[in-house]
Structures are given as structure tokens and as C-alpha cells.
Design a protein around this motif. Structure first.
Motif, PDB file in Angstrom:
ATOM      1  N   ASP A 353       0.828  -1.214   0.000  1.00  0.00           N
ATOM      2  CA  ASP A 353       0.000   0.000   0.000  1.00  0.00           C
ATOM      3  C   ASP A 353       0.859   1.260   0.000  1.00  0.00           C
ATOM      4  O   ASP A 353       0.474   2.283  -0.547  1.00  0.00           O
ATOM      5  CB  ASP A 353      -1.018  -0.007   1.145  1.00  0.00           C
ATOM      6  CG  ASP A 353      -0.371   0.001   2.511  1.00  0.00           C
ATOM      7  OD1 ASP A 353       0.770  -0.498   2.641  1.00  0.00           O
ATOM      8  OD2 ASP A 353      -0.994   0.516   3.455  1.00  0.00           O
ATOM      9  N   GLU A 354       2.071   1.161   0.595  1.00  0.00           N
ATOM     10  CA  GLU A 354       2.965   2.322   0.575  1.00  0.00           C
ATOM     11  C   GLU A 354       3.513   2.558  -0.833  1.00  0.00           C
ATOM     12  O   GLU A 354       3.597   3.688  -1.304  1.00  0.00           O
ATOM     13  CB  GLU A 354       4.113   2.143   1.572  1.00  0.00           C
ATOM     14  CG  GLU A 354       3.639   2.119   3.008  1.00  0.00           C
ATOM     15  CD  GLU A 354       4.781   1.980   4.008  1.00  0.00           C
ATOM     16  OE1 GLU A 354       5.923   2.336   3.670  1.00  0.00           O
ATOM     17  OE2 GLU A 354       4.514   1.499   5.122  1.00  0.00           O
ATOM     18  N   GLU A 356       2.107   1.669  -3.646  1.00  0.00           N
ATOM     19  CA  GLU A 356       1.041   2.145  -4.529  1.00  0.00           C
ATOM     20  C   GLU A 356       0.606   3.570  -4.199  1.00  0.00           C
ATOM     21  O   GLU A 356       0.199   4.321  -5.086  1.00  0.00           O
ATOM     22  CB  GLU A 356      -0.153   1.172  -4.474  1.00  0.00           C
ATOM     23  CG  GLU A 356       0.186  -0.131  -5.182  1.00  0.00           C
ATOM     24  CD  GLU A 356      -0.986  -1.088  -5.337  1.00  0.00           C
ATOM     25  OE1 GLU A 356      -0.920  -1.946  -6.218  1.00  0.00           O
ATOM     26  OE2 GLU A 356      -1.964  -0.976  -4.560  1.00  0.00           O
ATOM     27  N   TYR A 357       0.724   3.922  -2.920  1.00  0.00           N
ATOM     28  CA  TYR A 357       0.423   5.302  -2.536  1.00  0.00           C
ATOM     29  C   TYR A 357       1.336   6.264  -3.312  1.00  0.00           C
ATOM     30  O   TYR A 357       0.896   7.226  -3.923  1.00  0.00           O
ATOM     31  CB  TYR A 357       0.625   5.470  -1.034  1.00  0.00           C
ATOM     32  CG  TYR A 357       0.419   6.881  -0.509  1.00  0.00           C
ATOM     33  CD1 TYR A 357      -0.857   7.379  -0.307  1.00  0.00           C
ATOM     34  CD2 TYR A 357       1.499   7.704  -0.207  1.00  0.00           C
ATOM     35  CE1 TYR A 357      -1.060   8.668   0.187  1.00  0.00           C
ATOM     36  CE2 TYR A 357       1.309   8.988   0.288  1.00  0.00           C
ATOM     37  CZ  TYR A 357       0.029   9.463   0.485  1.00  0.00           C
ATOM     38  OH  TYR A 357      -0.153  10.731   0.967  1.00  0.00           O
ATOM     39  N   LEU A 358       2.633   5.962  -3.308  1.00  0.00           N
ATOM     40  CA  LEU A 358       3.578   6.828  -4.012  1.00  0.00           C
ATOM     41  C   LEU A 358       3.361   6.748  -5.525  1.00  0.00           C
ATOM     42  O   LEU A 358       3.495   7.739  -6.235  1.00  0.00           O
ATOM     43  CB  LEU A 358       5.017   6.465  -3.653  1.00  0.00           C
ATOM     44  CG  LEU A 358       5.383   6.588  -2.165  1.00  0.00           C
ATOM     45  CD1 LEU A 358       6.849   6.265  -1.946  1.00  0.00           C
ATOM     46  CD2 LEU A 358       5.086   7.982  -1.631  1.00  0.00           C
ATOM     47  N   MET A 359       3.011   5.563  -6.016  1.00  0.00           N
ATOM     48  CA  MET A 359       2.745   5.419  -7.454  1.00  0.00           C
ATOM     49  C   MET A 359       1.525   6.233  -7.876  1.00  0.00           C
ATOM     50  O   MET A 359       1.472   6.751  -8.995  1.00  0.00           O
ATOM     51  CB  MET A 359       2.536   3.946  -7.819  1.00  0.00           C
ATOM     52  CG  MET A 359       3.827   3.126  -7.821  1.00  0.00           C
ATOM     53  SD  MET A 359       3.491   1.359  -7.960  1.00  0.00           S
ATOM     54  CE  MET A 359       3.047   1.237  -9.705  1.00  0.00           C
ATOM     55  N   SER A 360       0.565   6.369  -6.971  1.00  0.00           N
ATOM     56  CA  SER A 360      -0.643   7.127  -7.320  1.00  0.00           C
ATOM     57  C   SER A 360      -0.341   8.614  -7.476  1.00  0.00           C
ATOM     58  O   SER A 360      -1.166   9.380  -7.953  1.00  0.00           O
ATOM     59  CB  SER A 360      -1.733   6.918  -6.276  1.00  0.00           C
ATOM     60  OG  SER A 360      -1.455   7.674  -5.111  1.00  0.00           O
TER      61      SER A 360
ATOM     62  N   MET B  48      -8.395   4.386  -9.613  1.00  0.00           N
ATOM     63  CA  MET B  48      -6.963   4.705  -9.551  1.00  0.00           C
ATOM     64  C   MET B  48      -6.122   3.479  -9.891  1.00  0.00           C
ATOM     65  O   MET B  48      -4.977   3.612 -10.317  1.00  0.00           O
ATOM     66  CB  MET B  48      -6.637   5.210  -8.136  1.00  0.00           C
ATOM     67  CG  MET B  48      -5.318   5.929  -8.000  1.00  0.00           C
ATOM     68  SD  MET B  48      -5.319   7.559  -8.785  1.00  0.00           S
ATOM     69  CE  MET B  48      -3.856   7.421  -9.800  1.00  0.00           C
ATOM     70  N   PHE B  50      -5.652   0.504  -7.759  1.00  0.00           N
ATOM     71  CA  PHE B  50      -4.981  -0.200  -6.664  1.00  0.00           C
ATOM     72  C   PHE B  50      -5.185  -1.709  -6.780  1.00  0.00           C
ATOM     73  O   PHE B  50      -6.288  -2.176  -7.044  1.00  0.00           O
ATOM     74  CB  PHE B  50      -5.473   0.329  -5.314  1.00  0.00           C
ATOM     75  CG  PHE B  50      -4.824   1.631  -4.981  1.00  0.00           C
ATOM     76  CD1 PHE B  50      -3.676   1.661  -4.219  1.00  0.00           C
ATOM     77  CD2 PHE B  50      -5.322   2.820  -5.492  1.00  0.00           C
ATOM     78  CE1 PHE B  50      -3.041   2.857  -3.951  1.00  0.00           C
ATOM     79  CE2 PHE B  50      -4.689   4.014  -5.234  1.00  0.00           C
ATOM     80  CZ  PHE B  50      -3.548   4.037  -4.464  1.00  0.00           C
ATOM     81  N   VAL B  72      -1.009   1.761 -11.500  1.00  0.00           N
ATOM     82  CA  VAL B  72      -1.401   2.983 -10.793  1.00  0.00           C
ATOM     83  C   VAL B  72      -0.613   4.197 -11.296  1.00  0.00           C
ATOM     84  O   VAL B  72      -1.187   5.257 -11.559  1.00  0.00           O
ATOM     85  CB  VAL B  72      -1.155   2.820  -9.268  1.00  0.00           C
ATOM     86  CG1 VAL B  72      -1.538   4.082  -8.520  1.00  0.00           C
ATOM     87  CG2 VAL B  72      -1.920   1.632  -8.727  1.00  0.00           C
ATOM     88  N   PRO B  88      -1.543   5.592   3.898  1.00  0.00           N
ATOM     89  CA  PRO B  88      -0.556   4.979   4.784  1.00  0.00           C
ATOM     90  C   PRO B  88       0.492   5.991   5.243  1.00  0.00           C
ATOM     91  O   PRO B  88       0.660   7.034   4.623  1.00  0.00           O
ATOM     92  CB  PRO B  88       0.094   3.912   3.895  1.00  0.00           C
ATOM     93  CG  PRO B  88      -0.069   4.425   2.508  1.00  0.00           C
ATOM     94  CD  PRO B  88      -1.353   5.204   2.491  1.00  0.00           C
ATOM     95  N   ILE B  90       4.333   6.950   5.491  1.00  0.00           N
ATOM     96  CA  ILE B  90       5.549   6.563   4.773  1.00  0.00           C
ATOM     97  C   ILE B  90       6.739   7.032   5.607  1.00  0.00           C
ATOM     98  O   ILE B  90       7.172   8.182   5.503  1.00  0.00           O
ATOM     99  CB  ILE B  90       5.609   7.190   3.367  1.00  0.00           C
ATOM    100  CG1 ILE B  90       4.261   7.102   2.649  1.00  0.00           C
ATOM    101  CG2 ILE B  90       6.736   6.558   2.545  1.00  0.00           C
ATOM    102  CD1 ILE B  90       3.926   5.773   2.041  1.00  0.00           C
TER     103      ILE B  90
END
Ligand SMILES: Nc1ncnc2c1ncn2[C@@H]1O[C@H](COP(=O)(O)OP(=O)(O)O)[C@@H](O)[C@H]1O
Ligand SMILES: [Mg+2]
Lengths: 404, 245
Positions: A353-354, A356-360, B48, B50, B72, B88, B90
Motif C-alpha cells: 500500500d505504501e 502504490e500510494y507513491l505510485m498514485s 486509480m 490499486f 497505478v 498509509p 511513509i
């Protein structure tokens, strides 16, 4: 395939707990003498580059003094700051009778085959001392360099921060680019006197087939502070060390920060141990370990012997490739009521999830992983000089390039 | 234009979005209402891309291009951006560092951080120890910096105190108006945000199914008065008349 499966199974059942066996006799204990260099800038380009990457700057910009040992020869030793002493341990023994009280006092010569080797065949090592009350603006730097292939280098280092002194030390260990195999045995004894502060940063840049056996201990007196940073991002065959700090005076403090990166074929067995023996002593041990295929045993041990101490141990491991092995072994030991110790250990992979968060936000997967790894190996708390911070950042970046 | 056709999404083996179709035209903003657990977050996470949200059926198109199955980051680079409901933490990656990596030319970090009351957060790890409102503002500054063409806002006002809602709303409006043709999808419970951002249409998601595409204010009013259950049974007949589907 079958063979592979069996290997994995064996590995799972028998973690690499034991120290890797070494045959000291397989290394040469003699090497050609290296000439003393009045002007440190005269080291060759390759040596200069390797020293720089280990945080030792031959130009001595923003440094209070320098000790450089190449193989078994002292090639430079000089203090540039009044009140700081820089010399080889051999020289210190000659100059000061009292140095006897600091040698083999916190590290036992009888501890193992490596301490015995260092006792019997010493090859200098550095003696660094800040006189009482002296507060140096810049760090002293020391470099233990291996330039001949296949030798054993036995050094004995003594660092003393006298009462009220503030001493920073950067030590880099490195090899010439053509060195493949070698054994480094480093005995280090640290003395942090009353209300003194010692910040000690050690960078290890060894080579694929180099074996490393540091044996280190520190004593911290009342109100003393010992901050120890350790960075090992380059390949090394086998590294095994478990430095110990004894907090013997009240209100003393020890902080260990380690950053480890295990390349394929590297075996790192690294820990930090703090014995809290006085009222209000505090300790913090933090290790960040990444395996990119190599093996890491990340140890930590806190021992609270009196009431009113407080200490925390933290070990985070990150597996960034399919292979590799991280074994975190945190230990807490309380001997009386009224000790306050805790630990936190985690081993895992980079959270999806980290990434993909940055990828988003538009980062590629590789960029996202690299950003997270860089964040994980955060060295900003070490307070490194900016030139060294740059070297460390570059080293982390090249580690990432190998993986992502 | 965002076009979703008969989308069914599964998470952890459970269908959370069922046969949803919707369209957001260029320049349009849509409000998405729905009770907790109805699948709102799942829908935008699927838009998006995911990986936990697997598409069982249907397709997503963005500006005429099929993006179903795209990574993504590819979608992000095509101009889709998201403000997370629960992002999340980081560790070790600072907010400033992130903004530097993603910002469009001309973005003024200091000024915008000041505007969003985030100055001292620039040097902090992303979302580490942030309060609900701080998370929203940190998400928003990242969205503002990357300036997407389609912004997906997941409950932008929840956890934000009243005095900061105007701040959040105004920045959302700036993001949506930054370039001609920008689009938005806003998930909201309260509609407080409509004082600052005017959606062109609204819809309701209940139990993973879409209901009642129509005038957002009218939908909000009905939901407030009668609750979501009524909305489903009624199927929004009266409201539906005003909408294009
Ligand atoms: N990671 C997950 N694992 C299992 N179920 C999930 C997960 N995430 C969401 N869900 C379930 O999917 C449904 C829709 O959730 P969500 O999209 O978050 O709803 P909303 O945003 O409308 O509150 C809920 O029933 C929720 O419990
Ligand atoms: Mg939600």
C-alpha cells in the motif's frame, strides 16, 4: 529444482546463527611498509576515492585531525585542533605510561581467537583523545585502509573523551579497489568521562571477500553521552560484531544507530549491547537492516542492573528481494525492580500500500521502492557532516540501483 | 472524460462494487454519496488502479483510453489523482521531498504550505502522527502540486474542523478550476463542501450499486430528510428526470 527446495528447507530450519568460521592463518600477517605521508593529498586517486566514500577526506576540510593507517603502517597522524591528540596506539603507549589503564580494560584479550591475535600481533591502531573541557568544532577522522590483498590487519584503537570534552570521530574502513580478500581485526576501547560527549561514526566499505571482526566496548561515566553510528552498505564477506556500552555513571546515555545492507553473499552478524549500571542511565539502540539477498543477524541486548534506568531497543528489517535472510534477536534483561526497558522488532517486505500510494502520485514502482528504502535507511538522525551525508546518500542510491 | 461501464469490483473475495456505470464529462464534477461501507472508497480505488481492488467485470475509460488493468503510476501520469481517505504512513519520506518529486512547474511549496497551514509539516514523514485534518491538508497539497486533470476526493471534509473546511473547500475548487476541462469526483457525507465546490451532478452508492444520478443538491436534500434507504426504494424517479445517464 529439487536441490533448490532442499536448500531452502535446510536454511529455514537452521538459521545462520553460528559465527562464520575463519582460518586466521590463511591470511598473511606481514605486508610491505608504506611510507609516511606528510601531505595526505599524496595518496593515490583510487585510495582517495575509497577513503572519501568511507567519510575520510584527505583534504581534511572541516576536520580537526586525521589518522590514516595503511595495512600495517601508519601513513599519517596529526591533530589540527589544540586539545585533541591524534597518534597511533603504539606511540601513545610509548608516550604515556597511564595508557596501560586503557588497554585491554573493557575488551578482554582472552575473549576469542581474534582478540588473542590482536594481542599477540598488534599492528598499531589509533589513539584519539580530547583533553578535559575541550570541545572540538570539527570531527577527527581516522581511516584503517587495506591496500594489500590477503593480509590480516590487527588494530587496537583507544578513544578517550576526558571530563567535559566534546569529541566527534569519523572512522572509515576501506580497501583499495584491487583488494579482494583480507581479514580486519579491530579492537576498540572507548572512554567517555564525566559529562563528556563522544559522537562516533563508523563507515565500513569493505570488499567481497573481506572478513571483519571488530571487538568494541565503551565505558560511560556520570553525565557522559556516547552516540555511536554505524553504516555498512558495501559488500563484505563476513562481519561479526557486538559492541557493548557500559553506563557506569548516573545520568549517562548511550545511543546506537546502525544501518546495514546485506548484498548477496554477505553475512552480517551485528548487534549492540548496553549494560545500564547507574541511576537514570538511558539507552537507545536502533538498527535498520536490509537484505538484498545476503544474511543479517541483527542482535540487540539491554541489561538493566539498577532501578530508575530507561532503555529502548528497535530493530527493523526489510527484505527487498526473493532471497536473503534476516534474523532479529532482541534481548531484554532486568535484574531489579524499577527498570524500564522495551523493544520493537519487525521484519517484512516493503508494504504494497505504501508503494502504490507513491505510485498514485506518479512515481514509478522503482522510484517508489527506492524512496521507501531511502526513508527506511534514514541517516539524518546521525547528524553527519554534509559531505559525508552526500557520500552515504550516494552509497544508498547505488545499493538501490542494484535492486530496483 | 471518465467513463465507467458495468464495473464489478472484488476485494478480499467480496464483491463491493456491482455493475456500476457512470460518466464524468470534461469539466464536470460529480458528488458521490452513500452510507458507510457502501463501496465509495472501493470505487475510486478501482478507478486509480490499486491492486487489492480486482476488476471482475466491466471497463474504465479515461479520455477515450481504456485504463482497466493499467498500473497505478501510469494512470497518475495520464492525469488522475487521488486524495485518500486513509493514506498509509511513509516513514522516512518527508512531505517536502514528496512534493518536490511530484510538483508541476511553477508550484510554490512554501507559499502553498503556508496557505494550507502545513509549513512545519513539510519536514515531517508523510502522515506520521498527523491528525485527521492534517492528513486531509497534506493530501490536498500533494494533489495541488501534481495538479491532476481528474481528482478523486475521498471524504475531503471528514475530520476537518469547521474553520478549516473553507480552506479545504477553496483549495479543492482551485484544483478543479486550475485547467479547463478538469474533472472531479467528490465523496461526501455532509455536503458541507458544496459551499465551496459546486458539483454538476450527484449520485448515490448503496450496497455497491449506483442509484439516482441527478441534481446533487436535490439528492443531498432528500438523503438528509429521508435517509439512504428511502432513496433506494424510490430509485430517485423524480430526480432522475433531470439527469443524463
Ligand atoms: N481490505 C479490505 N478487506 C476486506 N473488506 C474490505 C476491505 N476494504 C473494504 N472492505 C469492505 O468493502 C466494503 C466497502 O468498503 P468501502 O469501499 O471502504 O466503503 P465506503 O468508502 O463507502 O465506506 C465494506 O463492506 C468494507 O468492509
Ligand atoms: Mg470510504
Amino acid at each position: 529444482m529439487v536441490h533448490n527446495m532442499r536448500r531452502r528447507k535446510v536454511k529455514r530450519e537452521e538459521p545462520h546463527l553460528g559465527a562464520v568460521k575463519l582460518n586466521i592463518k590463511s591470511y598473511r600477517s606481514k605486508s610491505k611498509d608504506k611510507p609516511y605521508l606528510e601531505d595526505l593529498k599524496k595518496v593515490n586517486a583510487d585510495q582517495k576515492r575509497n577513503m572519501l566514500s568511507a567519510g575520510v577526506d584527505p583534504s581534511q576540510r572541516s576536520r580537526a585531525g586525521t589518522y590514516v593507517q595503511m595495512d600495517h603502517s601508519v601513513v599519517h597522524s596529526r591533530s589540527l585542533f589544540p586539545g585533541l591528540e591524534v597518534m597511533s596506539t603504539t606511540e601513545a603507549i610509548k608516550r604515556y605510561e597511564w595508557v596501560d589503564n586503557y588497554i585491554w580494560k573493557v575488551v578482554s584479550a582472552k575473549a576469542d581467537e581474534f582478540t588473542k591475535e590482536a594481542l599477540l600481533k598488534p599492528h598499531h591502531g589509533y589513539f584519539l583523545r580530547a583533553l578535559p573541557g575541550v570541545k572540538a568544532t570539527y570531527p577527527l577522522q581516522a581511516c584503517l585502509f587495506i591496500s594489500d590483498d590477503n593480509i590480516v590487519q590487527n588494530v587496537h584503537n583507544i578513544i578517550i573523551a576526558e571530563e567535559g570534552a566534546d569529541l566527534q570521530v569519523i572512522t572509515g574502513c576501506a580497501t583499495s579497489s584491487d583488494v579482494r580478500r583480507g581479514l580486519h581485526i579491530g579492537i576498540s576501547e572507548f572512554y567517555v568521562k564525566k559529562n563528556a560527549k563522544l559522537t562516533f561514526t563508523m563507515i565500513h566499505n569493505w570488499a567481497d571477500e573481506v572478513a571483519v571482526r571488530p571487538r568494541t566496548a565503551a565505558v560511560i561515566e556520570e553525565g557522559g553521552k556516547f552516540l555511536s553510528n554505524y553504516i555498512c552498505l558495501k559488500p563484505v564477506k563476513t562481519l561479526q560484531m557486538y559492541p557493548k556500552a557500559e553506563l557506569v555513571g548516573k545520568n549517562s546515555l548511550a545511543i546506537y544507530n546502525s544501518v546495514l545492507f546485506a548484498h548477496p553473499g554477505s553475512h552480517l552478524d551485528v548487534g549492540s549491547r548496553v549494560i545500564l549500571k547507574a541511576e537514570n542511565a538511558r539507552a537507545e539502540v536502533v538498527a535498520r537492516a536490509i537484505s538484498a539477498g545476503g544474511d543479517i543477524i541483527a542482535r540487540g541486548h539491554l541489561r538493566g542492573e539498577v532501578a530508575g534506568i530507561k532503555a529502548h531497543l528497535e530493530c527493523k528489517g526489510l527484505m527487498v528481494t526473493e532471497k536473503g535472510h534476516i534474523h532479529a534477536i532482541p534481548e531484554l534483561e532486568g535484574l531489579v525492580e524499577g527498570v524500564d526497558m522495551s523493544h520493537e522488532a519487525a521484519v517484512g517486505k516493503i508494504a504494497k500500500d505504501e508503494i502504490e500510494y507513491l505510485m498514485s502520485r506518479g512515481l514509478t514502482k522503482g522510484e517508489a521502492q527506492a524512496a521507501i528504502v531511502r526513508g527506511f535507511l534514514d541517516t539524518s538522525i546521525m547528524g553527519l557532516p554534509s559531505s559525508l551525508q552526500k557520500e552515504v546518500d550516494n552509497a544508498i542510491a547505488s545499493c538501490e540501483k542494484e535492486v530496483f | 472524460m471518465l467513463k465507467i461501464e458495468n464495473l464489478t469490483v472484488k476485494i478480499a473475495g467480496k464483491e463491493v462494487i456491482q455493475d456500476v456505470s457512470l460518466t464524468i464529462e470534461k469539466g464536470e464534477t460529480m458528488a458521490l454519496l452513500g452510507p458507510n461501507g457502501s463501496g465509495k472508497t472501493s470505487l475510486i480505488m478501482a478507478i486509480m488502479g490499486f491492486s487489492d481492488y480486482s476488476i471482475v467485470k466491466g471497463d474504465i475509460y479515461f479520455n477515450g483510453k481504456r485504463i482497466t488493468g493499467m498500473d497505478v503510476d501510469e494512470r497518475a501520469r495520464m492525469g488522475i489523482g487521488i486524495m485518500f481517505q486513509r493514506p498509509p504512513t511513509i516513514t522516512g519520506v518527508r512531505v517536502r521531498q514528496m512534493i518536490e518529486l511530484i510538483k508541476k512547474e511553477g508550484f510554490e511549496i512554501e507559499k502553498e504550505a503556508g496557505n494550507l497551514k502545513l509549513k512545519e509539516f513539510l519536514s515531517r514523514d508523510i502522515n506520521s502522527g498527523f491528525s485527521g485534518g492534517e492528513i486531509k491538508r497534506s493530501e490536498l497539497i500533494q494533489l495541488l502540486a501534481s495538479s491532476p486533470q481528474l481528482s478523486l476526493f475521498d471524504e475531503p471534509e471528514s475530520g476537518v474542523d469547521l474553520e478549516n473546511i473553507a480552506l479545504v473547500g477553496k483549495v479543492m475548487d482551485r484544483i478543479l478550476k486550475k485547467d479547463d476541462g478538469n474533472m472531479g469526483l467528490i465523496i461526501t457525507h455532509t455536503g458541507f463542501i458544496f459551499d465551496y465546490v459546486k458539483p454538476d451532478k450527484g449520485c448515490i452508492l448503496v450496497g455497491g450499486r449506483l442509484h439516482c444520478v441527478g441534481d446533487p443538491m436535490a439528492i443531498l436534500k432528500t438523503v438528509k430528510k429521508r435517509g439512504y434507504e428511502w432513496c433506494i426504494t424510490c430509485e430517485g424517479e423524480k430526480l432522475k428526470g433531470k439527469s443524463r445517464t
